[in-house]
Motif scaffolding. Structure first.
Motif, PDB file in Angstrom:
ATOM      1  N   UNK A 152       0.830  -1.127   0.012  1.00  0.00           N
ATOM      2  CA  UNK A 152       0.011   0.102  -0.122  1.00  0.00           C
ATOM      3  C   UNK A 152       0.887   1.496   0.052  1.00  0.00           C
ATOM      4  N   UNK A 153       0.706   2.217  -0.959  1.00  0.00           N
ATOM      5  CA  UNK A 153       1.353   3.393  -1.132  1.00  0.00           C
ATOM      6  C   UNK A 153       0.927   4.278   0.097  1.00  0.00           C
ATOM      7  N   UNK A 154       1.683   4.763   1.134  1.00  0.00           N
ATOM      8  CA  UNK A 154       1.298   5.503   2.267  1.00  0.00           C
ATOM      9  C   UNK A 154       1.807   6.851   1.960  1.00  0.00           C
ATOM     10  N   UNK A 155       1.126   7.826   1.908  1.00  0.00           N
ATOM     11  CA  UNK A 155       1.310   9.163   1.743  1.00  0.00           C
ATOM     12  C   UNK A 155       0.814  10.327   2.615  1.00  0.00           C
ATOM     13  N   UNK A 156       1.605  11.121   3.224  1.00  0.00           N
ATOM     14  CA  UNK A 156       1.365  12.024   4.314  1.00  0.00           C
ATOM     15  C   UNK A 156       1.526  13.355   3.778  1.00  0.00           C
ATOM     16  N   UNK A 157       0.520  14.398   3.514  1.00  0.00           N
ATOM     17  CA  UNK A 157       0.581  15.710   3.249  1.00  0.00           C
ATOM     18  C   UNK A 157       0.638  16.592   4.107  1.00  0.00           C
ATOM     19  N   UNK A 158       1.647  17.474   3.896  1.00  0.00           N
ATOM     20  CA  UNK A 158       1.982  18.627   4.872  1.00  0.00           C
ATOM     21  C   UNK A 158       1.428  19.756   4.233  1.00  0.00           C
ATOM     22  N   UNK A 159       0.584  20.359   4.459  1.00  0.00           N
ATOM     23  CA  UNK A 159       0.228  21.805   3.863  1.00  0.00           C
ATOM     24  C   UNK A 159       1.186  22.926   4.489  1.00  0.00           C
ATOM     25  N   UNK A 160       1.676  23.666   3.617  1.00  0.00           N
ATOM     26  CA  UNK A 160       2.644  24.753   3.939  1.00  0.00           C
ATOM     27  C   UNK A 160       1.625  26.168   4.235  1.00  0.00           C
ATOM     28  N   UNK A 171      -4.868  19.622  -1.304  1.00  0.00           N
ATOM     29  CA  UNK A 171      -4.953  18.225  -0.828  1.00  0.00           C
ATOM     30  C   UNK A 171      -6.184  17.760  -1.062  1.00  0.00           C
ATOM     31  N   UNK A 172      -7.065  18.446  -0.554  1.00  0.00           N
ATOM     32  CA  UNK A 172      -8.641  17.805  -0.618  1.00  0.00           C
ATOM     33  C   UNK A 172      -8.858  17.540  -2.015  1.00  0.00           C
ATOM     34  N   UNK A 173      -8.701  18.691  -2.915  1.00  0.00           N
ATOM     35  CA  UNK A 173      -8.961  18.459  -4.462  1.00  0.00           C
ATOM     36  C   UNK A 173      -8.111  17.137  -4.847  1.00  0.00           C
ATOM     37  N   UNK A 174      -6.760  16.841  -4.608  1.00  0.00           N
ATOM     38  CA  UNK A 174      -5.979  15.901  -5.029  1.00  0.00           C
ATOM     39  C   UNK A 174      -6.647  14.390  -4.314  1.00  0.00           C
ATOM     40  N   UNK A 175      -7.092  14.426  -3.417  1.00  0.00           N
ATOM     41  CA  UNK A 175      -7.731  13.214  -2.829  1.00  0.00           C
ATOM     42  C   UNK A 175      -8.911  12.872  -3.655  1.00  0.00           C
ATOM     43  N   UNK A 176      -9.774  13.971  -4.028  1.00  0.00           N
ATOM     44  CA  UNK A 176     -10.865  13.877  -4.941  1.00  0.00           C
ATOM     45  C   UNK A 176     -10.473  12.931  -6.113  1.00  0.00           C
ATOM     46  N   UNK A 177      -9.509  13.443  -6.855  1.00  0.00           N
ATOM     47  CA  UNK A 177      -8.997  13.085  -8.089  1.00  0.00           C
ATOM     48  C   UNK A 177      -8.702  11.667  -8.086  1.00  0.00           C
ATOM     49  N   UNK A 178      -7.976  11.316  -6.864  1.00  0.00           N
ATOM     50  CA  UNK A 178      -7.454   9.848  -6.700  1.00  0.00           C
ATOM     51  C   UNK A 178      -8.596   8.782  -6.456  1.00  0.00           C
ATOM     52  N   UNK A 179      -9.502   9.320  -5.680  1.00  0.00           N
ATOM     53  CA  UNK A 179     -10.453   8.532  -5.187  1.00  0.00           C
ATOM     54  C   UNK A 179     -11.585   8.328  -6.174  1.00  0.00           C
ATOM     55  N   UNK A 180     -11.494   9.321  -7.222  1.00  0.00           N
ATOM     56  CA  UNK A 180     -12.614   9.065  -8.123  1.00  0.00           C
ATOM     57  C   UNK A 180     -13.129   7.754  -8.375  1.00  0.00           C
ATOM     58  N   UNK A 181     -14.222   7.546  -8.507  1.00  0.00           N
ATOM     59  CA  UNK A 181     -14.656   5.964  -8.770  1.00  0.00           C
ATOM     60  C   UNK A 181     -14.412   5.672 -10.036  1.00  0.00           C
ATOM     61  N   UNK A 182     -14.157   4.279 -10.332  1.00  0.00           N
ATOM     62  CA  UNK A 182     -14.234   3.730 -11.635  1.00  0.00           C
ATOM     63  C   UNK A 182     -13.229   4.309 -12.619  1.00  0.00           C
TER      64      UNK A 182
END
Lengths: 894, 233
Positions: free
Chosen positions: A412-420, A428-439
């Motif tokens: 499993x690729x574990x990634x920890x995001x650190x906002x600056x 980061x929220x938007x990037x998560x949307x793109x990755x989690x996009x279903x199907x």
């Protein structure tokens, strides 16, 4: 090797598997070799092997690296096994059979090892060697004299250098190879390839281009295209295979790789998608979390916790200066990191980087702080966590970085995001949307291939002229088989010929300065053979990759690495900067070396590497727009958005949160002048273009000077006189009509092209490369690229390199396609105009993080007189604290 | 016309990057670097013939304009007339000689600079008298290399291609300048294919920039501002 499970590199005695197999199934030797190690092939690997054996070229893409190397490597090896099975000689055939191109030197070693183990595993006796910038000169010479290995792993630059040696290419005219003019080689190796042809490259069966997505869209990609065209001309039956990460435009990527007019290639999709575990460190005290800035260092304790909880962490930053800060901060955070944390970035000395890579493999490290230098390449198998500091800027890059951890199968690729800063929480929220996009496949960015890079073309033409010469018509036809120069006009070619011949269109009075010259008929080959030209040219070939680099050296002689010339050029002796994990003071710059000593002050100004600043991608930007629109409606999904809520609500209360389909414009006045902040949310590069365009169009109506600044969210116009624009003024300033003409017109004033010319001048051979110990003799031939740009603009306006500098600004710096798209979108947007008493949370970062680009239409004397007034004011008394009050106000208000 | 006084000498600063001494109407220029483009081309740098021709022709044309403007009959070049031996091609020298013919009434003196040492004197047919630095020109010391500590006498020099960076809020530009320091006036480079070196003016120095037909004095705080600006970045 990064594509195999751990332990694969150990050279086990294998059970002569290959020899035992019958010829009935051509894939059987591979299966049985893999079986001998307890593995079985993935379906996509067999698909590639079969396609290759059927004579096809193609592209293999996969979101991550699993098994890609073997998929493309085993095709040519299986072919050789089959040939021998058919009664071919078992004796090792000489000559190059497989050419493996990798964009990263650091990858070459691992790849060569993997290939050697596959060769052995299939019972072949092929030789595998490296040839990169790191390979010893003696080794390279041996390859020229004794012949190339059967499999060569190299880089695009090294391939280019190879093509400049007549004894490696063979004479274009088909004559007996003769020793290189100016080359040190002794008697030429009359190395007969197969079929009696004379070029040592004529026997190449397969070219494999690794990490093709990294090359596509860059000048190195164009250099690769031209090199491949050369190889195809010398070995017409060669098959080309590319390896690529997932891209938005894979079909185009394959077409570019295979060349114009090639038969349709085979597209193969690799191992399926990976599991991602995604976590954002939420700042505990959001009220005090900065609105601007990029350090995020106040999350250091949480980052340390994350590092301690894992075995090996890669900590990615977006710029080298950030990596310097994080590295030294970690060391200061705890003694336990001493010797356990290392830094790795592109400008560090190669030896230092190599040592870090070794230490990682040996399991000695806890954390490596790095930039994109580790985005791809070296397999750090034990990495079990990736930390991303600051916005990942793009979804593809984010996935790629995430994929550096959990590399074992099923991992499993574990990634920890650190906002600056606060707004990065939204990213980061938007990037998560793109990755989690279903199907379906993850929606990732495209890479637009470069076309008509004239500097790379003239460099390539000189390479071929040095490497045995060329027939003009044949080379033109060959060059036009590349995607980059498919549309090259006869006039453009004519200019390029003139350029390599004598610098430009003929002027008989100076004909004795010929560079490339033409042989007498009937051959009439063009050659460049003067020893000094040949030597300078070979040194220049590597320059496509790097900005002119200045070595950083301690007074005692220890070399720390290298930085861009443009960076050191801004500093004066005595200035302090951080580099390679130390705080240094610049002593002097001489002969391409910056001599430094440890700084007495503890903290330094951190070097800012403008060149490495990335812009947020279209995909991520539109995902951010969606999230902000939700926030405006009071919807805050996920921990990141919940954390950012107070600041977004503040923005919404003071001004507004722009919804999709809305363009926000804010006005504010400070002691600095009158500000207009505009937020198209299209990424920094597009905003730079929009800012220049709007400023120029406003100033066309009424002469005035603006200060321009841009970031990923919007742009900023600052004027010493009040800005009172009506909606219609904005509409016409941001109208798509007349975009190209207006952009080009305002570019001239903004001098962006002049800066682009730095790289072009180097690639096109205008800058005589400095090299160690030889600095002085060439001194009277050295001029800055800016001076060349000015002189050409004035006296040689038809020079296509100038034209390219302007196009490069459009295509590369301003992302013309995106810019045009943004204007179309803005034309339909409603305007939300807000007059603010102080800077909003969106405006503040723009104000502080400003890339100052001035554009003016006023007469020079007017500007001069205003500068003089300023100077006189300052000379008369202490300077007013002009920035301080507005800064204080904006910071203090929330 | 901006005039400065050094010692007993009234010197007019011309926007064309020259200095005229009013007492005998001598015109002074520095650092022409003629033949630089040719030297580059000969050294293998791909520069078009049109640039070779135009950089030389343009410098000579501007020189003509200043000779006419100052109504001078005497021209002194403060070093670096020719860029390099490699730039002495027949065509460039031919342009130079032709220009000399057009101005045969003008007496031309060259105070040899470092580039002239390497490039050699101009051909005798050009009729240019060559002297070494320092050269006493009726009470004015002429040098190519300025001296950091000053010479103690009224001096004209070249060599450093002086320039200053001018700034106002949000605006910045590097401009060639005249630099008067310790009784020593350093001229901007005259040639079109020459770089610039930012000077660090000290207290008591004066700096003048040519701009659109006039020469304007710039307060010397300029260089301090530039340095502060740089380290603040």
């Amino acid at each position: 090797m990064r594509n195999e499970p751990p332990g694969a590199r150990r050279k086990k005695a294998h059970a002569q598997g290959a020899a035992a197999v019958t010829a009935a199934d051509p894939l059987a030797p591979a299966r049985s070799w893999l079986a001998s190690r307890g593995w079985s092939p993935f379906p996509f690997q067999e698909q590639v092997w079969s396609a290759y054996l059927n004579g096809k070229s193609g592209l293999l893409h996969a979101p991550t690296g699993m098994g890609k190397t073997l998929a493309v490597a085993l095709g040519p090896l299986l072919e050789e096994v089959a040939r021998r099975g058919e009664g071919g000689s078992r004796k090792r055939e000489r000559g190059l059979k497989v050419l493996w191109l990798t964009p990263l030197r650091a990858l070459a070693n691992d790849t060569a090892e993997a290939l050697a183990s596959a060769v052995e595993g299939l019972g072949l006796n092929w030789s595998v060697e490296l040839r990169t910038g790191d390979t010893a000169q003696s080794r390279k010479r041996k390859q020229r004299v004794d012949g190339l290995p059967n499999i060569l792993v190299t880089t695009p630059e090294s391939l280019s250098v190879m093509l400049s040696y007549p004894d490696l290419v063979g004479e274009a005219g088909g004559k007996t190879p003769s020793s290189a003019a100016g080359g040190p080689a002794g008697p030429s190796p009359a190395e007969p390839g197969e079929g009696g042809t004379l070029s040592p490259l004529a026997g190449i069966r397969a070219v494999i281009v690794d990490e093709w997505h990294e090359l596509l869209g860059t000048k190195r990609g164009v250099q690769t295209e031209l090199g491949l065209a050369r190889v195809r001309a010398l070995s017409p039956s060669v098959r080309t295979w590319g390896l690529s990460a997932t891209l938005g435009n894979l079909d185009e990527a394959m077409r570019v790789l295979l060349g114009a007019g090639a038969p349709q290639g085979v597209m193969v999709r690799g191992q399926g998608r990976r599991e991602y575990q995604f976590r954002t460190i939420i700042p505990p005290d959001i009220e005090r979390f900065p609105w601007a800035g990029h350090l995020g260092i106040r999350l250091l304790p949480q980052v340390c916790e994350a590092i301690d909880a894992s075995n090996l962490t890669l900590l990615f930053t977006n710029t080298r200066s950030q990596s310097e800060i994080w590295f030294s901060s970690l060391l200061r955070a705890s003694n336990k990191y001493m010797g356990k944390v290392a830094i790795h970035h592109g400008s560090l000395d190669r030896k230092l980087r190599g040592r870090v890579e070794e230490a990682v493999k040996a399991g000695e490290l806890k954390c490596v702080v790095c930039t994109s230098s580790l985005d791809l390449g070296v397999d750090f198998a034990p990495v079990d966590q990736v930390i991303q500091i600051g916005s990942p800027k793009g979804i593809a890059r984010f996935l790629q970085r995430a994929g550096r951890s959990g590399h074992q199968p099923g991992g499993v690729s574990k990634i920890v995001c650190v906002p600056t800063n606060a707004l990065e929480l939204v990213e980061f929220a938007a990037a998560r949307d793109a990755i989690a996009a279903e199907g379906g496949p993850v929606d990732v960015e495209e890479r637009e291939p470069l076309v008509l890079a004239m500097d790379v073309l003239v460099q390539h033409m000189m390479t071929v002229a040095v490497g045995g010469g060329f027939d003009e018509r044949r080379l033109l036809a060959e060059v036009r088989t590349t995607n980059a120069f498919n549309a090259l006009t006869d006039d453009q070619w004519r200019w390029a010929m003139d350029y390599i011949h004598r610098g430009g269109p003929a002027l008989t009075a100076y004909a004795h300065y010929a560079r490339a010259t033409q042989d007498d008929p009937p051959d009439g080959l063009w050659r460049m053979s003067a020893a000094s030209l040949v030597r300078n040219h070979r040194l220049n070939i590597g320059t496509i990759t790097s900005d002119a680099s200045i070595a950083v050296r301690m007074a005692n002689g220890k070399v720390l690495g290298s930085v861009e010339e443009s960076f050191i050029g801004r500093m004066a002796p005595g200035d302090i900067f951080a580099f390679s994990g130390r705080v240094l003071e610049l002593v002097r710059v001489r002969d391409m070396t910056a001599v430094v000593r440890p700084a007495r002050r503890a903290r330094g100004n951190v070097p800012s590497w403008q060149g490495s600043r990335m812009a947020i991608s279209t995909h991520l930007a539109s995902a951010v727009r969606v999230r902000l629109g939700e926030a405006h409606r009071g919807v805050y999904r996920g921990p990141e958005m919940k954390a950012a809520e107070p600041i977004l609500r503040l923005q919404d209360a003071w001004s507004t949160l722009p919804q999709p389909g809305e363009l926000l414009i804010e006005y504010a006045t400070t002691s600095e002048g009158h500000h207009a902040f505009v937020y198209p949310l299209e990424g920094r590069l597009v905003h730079e273009g929009l800012a220049a365009l709007a400023a120029w169009r406003f100033a066309r109506a009424e002469p005035r000077t603006f200060v321009l600044a841009s970031n990923d969210y919007g742009f900023h116009l600052l004027s010493p006189t009040p800005i009172q624009f009506r909606e219609a003024d904005w509409r016409s300033a941001l109208s798509p009509a007349g975009l190209t003409e207006d952009l080009l017109a305002c570019l001239n004033a903004a001098q962006l092209a002049r800066r682009q010319f730095r790289e072009i001048a180097r690639v096109a051979g205008l800058i005589i490369p400095g090299f160690p110990g030889q600095g002085r003799s060439n001194r009277h031939l050295q001029a800055s690229s800016e001076l060349f740009y000015d002189v050409f603009s004035e006296y040689d306006a038809g020079n296509l390199l100038l034209d390219q500098a302007r196009r490069q600004v459009l295509e590369r710096q301003l992302e013309y396609r995106r810019l045009a798209g943004a204007l179309e979108r803005l034309a339909d947007a409603t305007l939300a105009v807000k007059d603010l008493p102080c800077l909003s949370p969106f405006a503040f970062p723009l104000w502080v993080d400003s890339l100052r680009e001035q554009l003016t239409t006023e007469k020079w004397t007017d500007r001069l007189s205003r500068m003089l007034v300023t100077l006189e004011t300052r000379a008369g008394g202490p300077p007013a604290g002009r920035a301080a009050c507005s800064k204080g106000k904006a910071r203090g208000t929330p | 016309m901006t005039t400065v006084r050094i010692g007993d000498h009234e010197l007019g600063l011309l926007a064309g990057r020259g200095v005229v001494r009013w007492s005998d109407r001598t015109l002074y220029v520095a650092d022409l670097h003629i033949g630089k483009a040719s030297a580059f081309a000969r050294g293998g740098v791909p520069i078009s013939g049109s640039v070779l021709e135009a950089t030389t022709a343009d410098a000579l044309k501007r020189l003509t304009a200043m000779i006419v403007q100052a109504e001078t009959e005497r021209l002194v070049v403060l070093g670096d007339l020719l860029h390099a031996a490699g730039g002495r091609d027949p065509r460039t020298l031919d342009l130079l000689e032709r220009w000399r013919w057009e101005h045969r009434g003008v007496d031309v003196v060259l105070v040899r600079g470092n580039h002239d040492q390497a490039a050699g004197d101009p051909p005798s047919s050009a009729g240019i008298r060559c002297v070494d630095e320092p050269f006493d020109d009726r009470g004015l010391t002429l040098r190519h290399h300025p001296l950091a500590a000053g010479t103690g006498t009224a001096t004209l020099a070249g060599h450093v291609h002086p320039a200053v960076r001018l700034r106002s809020p949000g605006d910045s530009a590097r401009v060639a300048c005249f630099w008067l320091s310790k009784g020593q006036l350093v001229l901007p480079a005259f040639g079109g294919f020459t770089g610039m070196g930012e000077v660090r003016a000290g207290a008591g120095d004066r700096v003048f920039v040519p701009a659109e037909g006039v020469v304007v004095e710039v307060p010397v705080v300029v260089s301090t501002v530039a340095r502060v600006g740089r380290s603040a970045r």
